[in-house]
Design an enzyme around this catalytic site. Sequence first.
Site, mmCIF file in Angstrom:
data_model
loop_
_atom_site.group_PDB
_atom_site.id
_atom_site.type_symbol
_atom_site.label_atom_id
_atom_site.label_comp_id
_atom_site.label_asym_id
_atom_site.label_seq_id
_atom_site.Cartn_x
_atom_site.Cartn_y
_atom_site.Cartn_z
ATOM 1 N N ASP A 47 -1.475 -4.042 -5.612
ATOM 2 C CA ASP A 47 -0.746 -3.123 -6.480
ATOM 3 C C ASP A 47 0.723 -3.527 -6.380
ATOM 4 O OD1 ASP A 47 -0.511 -0.859 -8.218
ATOM 5 O OD2 ASP A 47 0.299 0.267 -6.536
ATOM 6 N N CYS A 49 2.556 -0.945 -12.659
ATOM 7 C CA CYS A 49 2.848 0.226 -13.502
ATOM 8 C C CYS A 49 3.954 -0.140 -14.478
ATOM 9 C CB CYS A 49 3.210 1.443 -12.652
ATOM 10 S SG CYS A 49 4.588 1.189 -11.517
ATOM 11 N N ARG A 52 8.510 2.751 4.807
ATOM 12 C CA ARG A 52 7.364 3.036 3.943
ATOM 13 C C ARG A 52 6.054 2.831 4.694
ATOM 14 N NH1 ARG A 52 7.623 3.160 -1.522
ATOM 15 N NH2 ARG A 52 5.849 1.766 -1.776
ATOM 16 N N LYS A 70 -3.729 4.834 -2.855
ATOM 17 C CA LYS A 70 -4.832 3.924 -3.162
ATOM 18 C C LYS A 70 -5.621 3.576 -1.900
ATOM 19 C CE LYS A 70 -2.624 2.022 -7.296
ATOM 20 N NZ LYS A 70 -1.413 2.883 -7.280
ATOM 21 N N ALA A 116 0.769 -1.249 0.000
ATOM 22 C CA ALA A 116 0.000 0.000 0.000
ATOM 23 C C ALA A 116 0.796 1.293 0.000
ATOM 24 C CB ALA A 116 -0.948 0.010 1.207
ATOM 25 N N ALA A 117 2.017 1.317 0.524
ATOM 26 C CA ALA A 117 2.732 2.592 0.659
ATOM 27 C C ALA A 117 2.984 3.215 -0.716
ATOM 28 C CB ALA A 117 4.045 2.379 1.396
ATOM 29 N N PRO A 118 2.919 4.551 -0.791
ATOM 30 C CA PRO A 118 2.745 5.520 0.285
ATOM 31 C C PRO A 118 1.315 5.731 0.773
ATOM 32 C CG PRO A 118 3.008 6.672 -1.782
ATOM 33 C CD PRO A 118 3.212 5.217 -2.089
ATOM 34 N N GLY A 119 0.319 5.157 0.081
ATOM 35 C CA GLY A 119 -1.025 5.193 0.625
ATOM 36 C C GLY A 119 -2.097 5.838 -0.225
#
Length: 460
Positions: free
Chosen positions: A182, A235, A142, A119, A114-117
């Site tokens: 992600d 990505c 992170r 989403k 999840a970091a940096p957050g």
Amino acid sequence: MIQLKLPQELIEKLEQQLAVEFPAFLETLSQPKISGLRANSLKITPDQLKKLLPCLAEPIDWCQDGFYYQDSEVRPAKHPYYYAGLYYIQEPSAMLPVEELAATPGQRVLDLCAAPGGKSVQIGGQLLRDGLLVTNDIHPQRAKVLLKNMERYGVVNIVVTNETPDRLAKVFEGFFDKILVDAPCSGEGMFRKDPAMASDWSQQEVEKYARWQQEILSYIPSMLRKNGEVVYSTCTFSHEENETQLKKFVAEFPQFQVLDSQRLWPHKIKGEGHFVAKLKEQSLLLHKTQSEDKLLSSNKAAGLTTVIREALEEFSGQVWNEEQAWQKWLPPNGSIVERAGHILWETNDLPVLKGLKVLRSGWLLGIWEKGRFRPSQAYAMGLPKEAVAAAVQRCEFSAEEERSRYAAIRYLRGETIQIQDKEWPSGWHLVTVDGFSLGWAKGAGHSLKNDYPPGWRWED
């Protein structure tokens, strides 16, 4: 004009992948990156944000809360509204995975990497303080940034962890309605945003990330409830990390079906490169899910002592002129607990978290120290709009009026607040800008003692 030099091996790979579209793709890599931000729906609607920041350009097609903006016209990180958590600065393509996830209030959701957050903040806006978001990152530093962003943007129904997928899978067996992966990746889609990444690219790195992604995905089925959904995103452009990854996953776990997958190419949309796929679990077999007796009943912490509850009521009487008002602003389906001096609201859906590295297990209301209750920054930022509006001990700034805006910036820098001919009653005051929380301060007659946390302060 950006001079981006791609490794020859990558050029050949992308030429084969894109065929006649490759020149158009290559041309976009020499153009400036696309900038975007997203309204935080826990605090503001897109229309309201547009009125406050007229410089925002057109909306982003695939995200109802997102806007493009021009770097030359606005510096959104240098505005009191940014510190009030009204918007999250985010690359436009990165907004798509959570839109595909489409969480709804009351659901249990995991954001695994999840970091940096950004989403996770977006998921929090979908849940609207109802349900549970477990947001995790494997890297300790992170994960700390992740926690700060959860608190800044007012996401309160959270558990923030710093764990590996295998350890999470042991605790959250059959627990989640939806999971976002992600995944860490080779980052080919971000080369225009971060040209330095291009020089580090190699096929060996692609293969390394593909193995890591496969391992991460192997723990997803055991954490998902029956008919649960997964969104997998990267990505990067490589088939090894995207389509091939999905084929391997479905082959190993045939109870999953890929509902949809899409690529965002920078020469086709206004944004960077992204891959997003949505999968659904549709096994006819009975699933092992968390039984209710394994939830909070087995995860109890000490309830509030009489003296702590009285201190909370005294604080509430100062801010809202009503001792019981603090209880009005709590989310549904939860309990107030004390954990080592931390006063938290926790959802009743929590499983036993013992053994996990947990940075936060709910909404931190404050700290009990030296016989006194001290409200937290997370408490100020997580208050709903009606709680902010109801505060009677409140220092209000305006971002529109120049002197008031500068005074707000001084507060965000950690300076003492002094306003000519203004008296500040003793006790805690909520500090706001145009009706949105910034933090706390303590009344001291002709001044307010600043309680804005050092790690959050305005940076010039």
